[in-house]
Design an enzyme around this catalytic site. Structure first.
Site, PDB file in Angstrom:
ATOM      1  N   SER A 138       0.818  -1.216   0.000  1.00  0.00           N
ATOM      2  CA  SER A 138       0.000   0.000   0.000  1.00  0.00           C
ATOM      3  C   SER A 138       0.857   1.275   0.000  1.00  0.00           C
ATOM      4  O   SER A 138       1.949   1.301   0.573  1.00  0.00           O
ATOM      5  CB  SER A 138      -0.877  -0.005   1.256  1.00  0.00           C
ATOM      6  OG  SER A 138      -1.398   1.270   1.516  1.00  0.00           O
ATOM      7  N   TYR A 162      -2.350   5.652  -4.104  1.00  0.00           N
ATOM      8  CA  TYR A 162      -3.325   6.723  -3.927  1.00  0.00           C
ATOM      9  C   TYR A 162      -2.691   7.919  -4.622  1.00  0.00           C
ATOM     10  O   TYR A 162      -1.588   8.324  -4.246  1.00  0.00           O
ATOM     11  CB  TYR A 162      -3.509   7.066  -2.449  1.00  0.00           C
ATOM     12  CG  TYR A 162      -4.338   6.091  -1.665  1.00  0.00           C
ATOM     13  CD1 TYR A 162      -5.642   5.797  -2.041  1.00  0.00           C
ATOM     14  CD2 TYR A 162      -3.831   5.484  -0.523  1.00  0.00           C
ATOM     15  CE1 TYR A 162      -6.416   4.919  -1.293  1.00  0.00           C
ATOM     16  CE2 TYR A 162      -4.602   4.606   0.230  1.00  0.00           C
ATOM     17  CZ  TYR A 162      -5.893   4.333  -0.164  1.00  0.00           C
ATOM     18  OH  TYR A 162      -6.659   3.470   0.582  1.00  0.00           O
ATOM     19  N   THR A 188      -6.214   2.998  -6.484  1.00  0.00           N
ATOM     20  CA  THR A 188      -7.464   2.945  -5.710  1.00  0.00           C
ATOM     21  C   THR A 188      -8.289   4.185  -6.032  1.00  0.00           C
ATOM     22  O   THR A 188      -7.791   5.308  -5.927  1.00  0.00           O
ATOM     23  CB  THR A 188      -7.148   2.841  -4.207  1.00  0.00           C
ATOM     24  OG1 THR A 188      -6.380   1.658  -4.006  1.00  0.00           O
ATOM     25  CG2 THR A 188      -8.413   2.774  -3.376  1.00  0.00           C
ATOM     26  N   LYS A 278      -8.898  -0.136  -8.625  1.00  0.00           N
ATOM     27  CA  LYS A 278      -9.473  -0.822  -7.457  1.00  0.00           C
ATOM     28  C   LYS A 278     -10.596   0.030  -6.865  1.00  0.00           C
ATOM     29  O   LYS A 278     -10.374   1.203  -6.532  1.00  0.00           O
ATOM     30  CB  LYS A 278      -8.380  -1.032  -6.409  1.00  0.00           C
ATOM     31  CG  LYS A 278      -8.856  -1.567  -5.073  1.00  0.00           C
ATOM     32  CD  LYS A 278      -7.669  -1.916  -4.201  1.00  0.00           C
ATOM     33  CE  LYS A 278      -8.083  -2.500  -2.876  1.00  0.00           C
ATOM     34  NZ  LYS A 278      -8.600  -1.513  -1.934  1.00  0.00           N
ATOM     35  N   HIS A 302     -13.936  -1.571  -0.915  1.00  0.00           N
ATOM     36  CA  HIS A 302     -12.862  -1.199   0.015  1.00  0.00           C
ATOM     37  C   HIS A 302     -13.073  -1.851   1.385  1.00  0.00           C
ATOM     38  O   HIS A 302     -12.844  -1.240   2.428  1.00  0.00           O
ATOM     39  CB  HIS A 302     -12.812   0.326   0.151  1.00  0.00           C
ATOM     40  CG  HIS A 302     -11.457   0.870   0.506  1.00  0.00           C
ATOM     41  ND1 HIS A 302     -10.727   1.664  -0.352  1.00  0.00           N
ATOM     42  CD2 HIS A 302     -10.677   0.757   1.615  1.00  0.00           C
ATOM     43  CE1 HIS A 302      -9.588   2.018   0.229  1.00  0.00           C
ATOM     44  NE2 HIS A 302      -9.543   1.468   1.423  1.00  0.00           N
TER      45      HIS A 302
HETATM   46  C1  LIG Z   1      -6.698  -2.345   7.888  1.00  0.00           C
HETATM   47  C2  LIG Z   1      -6.974  -2.109   6.429  1.00  0.00           C
HETATM   48  C3  LIG Z   1      -6.225  -1.164   5.746  1.00  0.00           C
HETATM   49  C4  LIG Z   1      -6.465  -0.945   4.378  1.00  0.00           C
HETATM   50  N1  LIG Z   1      -5.660  -0.062   3.686  1.00  0.00           N
HETATM   51  C5  LIG Z   1      -5.835   0.081   2.358  1.00  0.00           C
HETATM   52  C6  LIG Z   1      -4.942   0.894   1.608  1.00  0.00           C
HETATM   53  O1  LIG Z   1      -3.995   1.460   2.134  1.00  0.00           O
HETATM   54  N2  LIG Z   1      -5.168   1.022   0.273  1.00  0.00           N
HETATM   55  C7  LIG Z   1      -6.223   0.394  -0.351  1.00  0.00           C
HETATM   56  O2  LIG Z   1      -6.393   0.529  -1.561  1.00  0.00           O
HETATM   57  N3  LIG Z   1      -7.057  -0.402   0.342  1.00  0.00           N
HETATM   58  C8  LIG Z   1      -6.879  -0.577   1.668  1.00  0.00           C
HETATM   59  N4  LIG Z   1      -7.709  -1.413   2.361  1.00  0.00           N
HETATM   60  C9  LIG Z   1      -8.765  -2.162   1.645  1.00  0.00           C
HETATM   61  C10 LIG Z   1      -8.221  -3.496   1.157  1.00  0.00           C
HETATM   62  O3  LIG Z   1      -7.270  -3.315   0.132  1.00  0.00           O
HETATM   63  C11 LIG Z   1      -9.346  -4.375   0.602  1.00  0.00           C
HETATM   64  O4  LIG Z   1     -10.077  -3.666  -0.355  1.00  0.00           O
HETATM   65  C12 LIG Z   1     -10.288  -4.863   1.713  1.00  0.00           C
HETATM   66  O5  LIG Z   1      -9.569  -5.184   2.873  1.00  0.00           O
HETATM   67  C13 LIG Z   1     -11.064  -6.083   1.233  1.00  0.00           C
HETATM   68  O6  LIG Z   1     -11.980  -6.504   2.178  1.00  0.00           O
HETATM   69  P1  LIG Z   1     -11.683  -7.665   3.262  1.00  0.00           P
HETATM   70  O7  LIG Z   1     -10.827  -7.029   4.331  1.00  0.00           O
HETATM   71  O8  LIG Z   1     -13.017  -8.038   3.767  1.00  0.00           O
HETATM   72  O9  LIG Z   1     -10.944  -8.779   2.560  1.00  0.00           O
HETATM   73  C14 LIG Z   1      -7.494  -1.650   3.726  1.00  0.00           C
HETATM   74  C15 LIG Z   1      -8.243  -2.592   4.427  1.00  0.00           C
HETATM   75  C16 LIG Z   1      -7.985  -2.837   5.766  1.00  0.00           C
HETATM   76  C17 LIG Z   1      -8.788  -3.881   6.483  1.00  0.00           C
END
Ligand SMILES: Cc1cc2nc3c(=O)[nH]c(=O)nc-3n(C[C@H](O)[C@H](O)[C@H](O)COP(=O)(O)O)c2cc1C
Length: 416
Positions: A138, A162, A188, A278, A302
């Site tokens: 990320s 981002y 994203t 995404k 997300h």
């Molecule tokens: C703690 C956490 C931090 C996340 N940080 C980002 C991020 O920095 N960039 C991003 O595109 N998505 C981020 N996401 C979303 C994840 O990439 C992903 O879309 C999401 O976790 C999918 O759902 P799930 O946790 O139920 O598998 C984050 C998700 C979580 C749980």
């Protein structure tokens, strides 16, 4: 009533029945070995991690309806098995753009991963490399693009971007990622502003965590976590300047609400590799972006962390996959907690699935071995689900093998 004849058991009959586990001092190893599901890992994670860090992972935006619905949709899948098929050998590997994976799984980008466990992205990267599963780092990572590549050179790696208002800084970061061997850029597109994650607000979650009376009290409950936090490299974003404040404040400060499809042209000219978007939740968007030349789409809300009461990815997936018609890979995330969810998504049109929380629960439960356990659980579940379904390859996973029932309806009878 006939009386049961009883006898005294012979010692040589009892010996093979006695199983004494070899004693081990490794508490984490014992706990992980007993975890059979991602939910089991979640329970261990909850015990081992301070509440604000656990809730940052476990929580979602506002009333958390987007996440609840996404998970609940997987429960509405009805698998339709066929029997008397030879399922002794199954083929589950996939290629997506420039990476391959032994199951249709890629690890999603998650920010601030060293808050969940002090080894953070390095632990995730090592477990992913050992399993042959690609990992997306990320922009909000707590290990730099160069350090992850140097420490885990054999992990197949994508970089999630981002796009900041400061395009020059974005370009510099993209160049660094490219030079460090990140093959695909995941942009994203669902964060024009930050989602309101109420658990973080209520817990007073800030980045980095502040030493308030509440956090000091928590130290007594999670001394090991706090000792690791305070005795390892300072917890900060590796690629962002100006951290401090809540995640929402940070997103609102750093990210660009003016972003439009015009910026995709700039991105295309600035990044020589594949570009995946995404956060796609709409069929027209999907069609338009493929026409504009993006190389892949991730159907996602997300993890329910942005817009609440949003589209459920599994529900919109078949329509999006149909509209894209195989021109680019279509991936899905949000709510995946079981290998059967991965099988259901593939049957409904996904080329592969991403998980975020599933591996983070493993990370919080036990560092790198915890992530490895999560990947092992998901892999075993994919294999078992496919065998019980009577399919031996991913192309046999057609929508009629994993039928998604509408919310609020019970499964129709096969005789109806
Ligand atoms: C703690 C956490 C931090 C996340 N940080 C980002 C991020 O920095 N960039 C991003 O595109 N998505 C981020 N996401 C979303 C994840 O990439 C992903 O879309 C999401 O976790 C999918 O759902 P799930 O946790 O139920 O598998 C984050 C998700 C979580 C749980």
């Amino acid at each position: 009533m006939a009386r049961v004849q009883r006898r005294r058991p012979r010692l040589d009959e009892l010996r093979p029945l006695v199983k004494v586990a070899r004693p081990t001092l490794d508490r984490t190893g014992r706990a992980l070995a007993r975890a059979n599901t991602i939910e089991d890992l979640r329970h261990i994670a909850r015990r081992r991690t301070p509440r604000s860090a656990f809730d940052y992972v476990d929580g979602a935006a506002e009333s958390e309806v987007s996440l609840t619905r996404a998970r609940e949709a997987f429960g509405r899948v009805e698998f339709r098995p066929q029997v008397l098929r030879d399922v002794s050998r199954i083929e589950t590997s996939v290629s997506v753009l420039d990476v391959t994976s032994p199951i249709p799984l890629i690890l999603a980008p998650t920010g601030f991963t060293r808050m969940m466990h002090h080894e953070g992205e390095r632990a995730v990267g090592r477990a992913a490399a050992a399993a042959g599963i690609p990992y997306t780092l990320s922009t909000m990572g707590t290990v730099s693009v160069e350090d992850l590549a140097a420490d885990v050179p054999d992990v197949q790696r994508w970089f999630q971007l981002y796009l900041w208002q400061d395009r020059k800084a974005s370009l510099a970061l993209m160049d660094r990622a490219r030079a460090a061997g990140y093959s695909t850029l995941v942009l994203t597109v669902d964060t024009s502003v930050g989602g309101e994650r109420l658990r973080d607000v209520r817990n007073g979650m800030t980045i980095p965590p502040q030493l308030t009376p509440r956090t000091l009290a928590d130290m007594a409950l999670h001394p090991r976590w706090w000792a690791n936090l305070l005795t390892t490299e300072p917890l900060e974003f590796a690629s962002l300047r100006g951290s401090g404040g809540t995640v929402e404040q940070l997103i609102n400060r750093m990210f660009d609400p003016t972003l439009t499809t015009k910026d995709l042209e700039w991105l295309r000219a600035s990044w020589p590799g594949a570009i995946v978007l995404k956060g796609i939740q709409n069929v027209d968007d999907a069609r338009d972006f493929v026409d504009l030349g993006v190389d892949g789409l991730i159907v996602s809300n997300h993890g329910g962390r942005q817009l609440d009461r949003s589209v459920t990815p599994l529900e919109v997936l078949p329509e999006i996959a149909g509209a894209v018609g195989g021109r680019v890979p279509v991936l899905l995330d949000t709510g995946v907690m079981h290998g059967g969810d991965i099988v259901a998504a593939v049957a409904n049109g996904a080329d592969a699935v991403l998980v975020g929380r599933a591996y983070l629960y493993g990370l919080m439960a036990g560092g790198e071995p915890g992530v490895a356990r999560a990947l092992d659980i998901l892999t075993t579940q994919v294999h078992r689900t496919m065998r019980l379904l009577g399919v031996t390859s991913l192309d046999q996973l057609t929508p009629d093998r994993a039928v998604l029932h509408a919310a609020g309806t019970s499964a129709p009878s096969q005789h109806a």
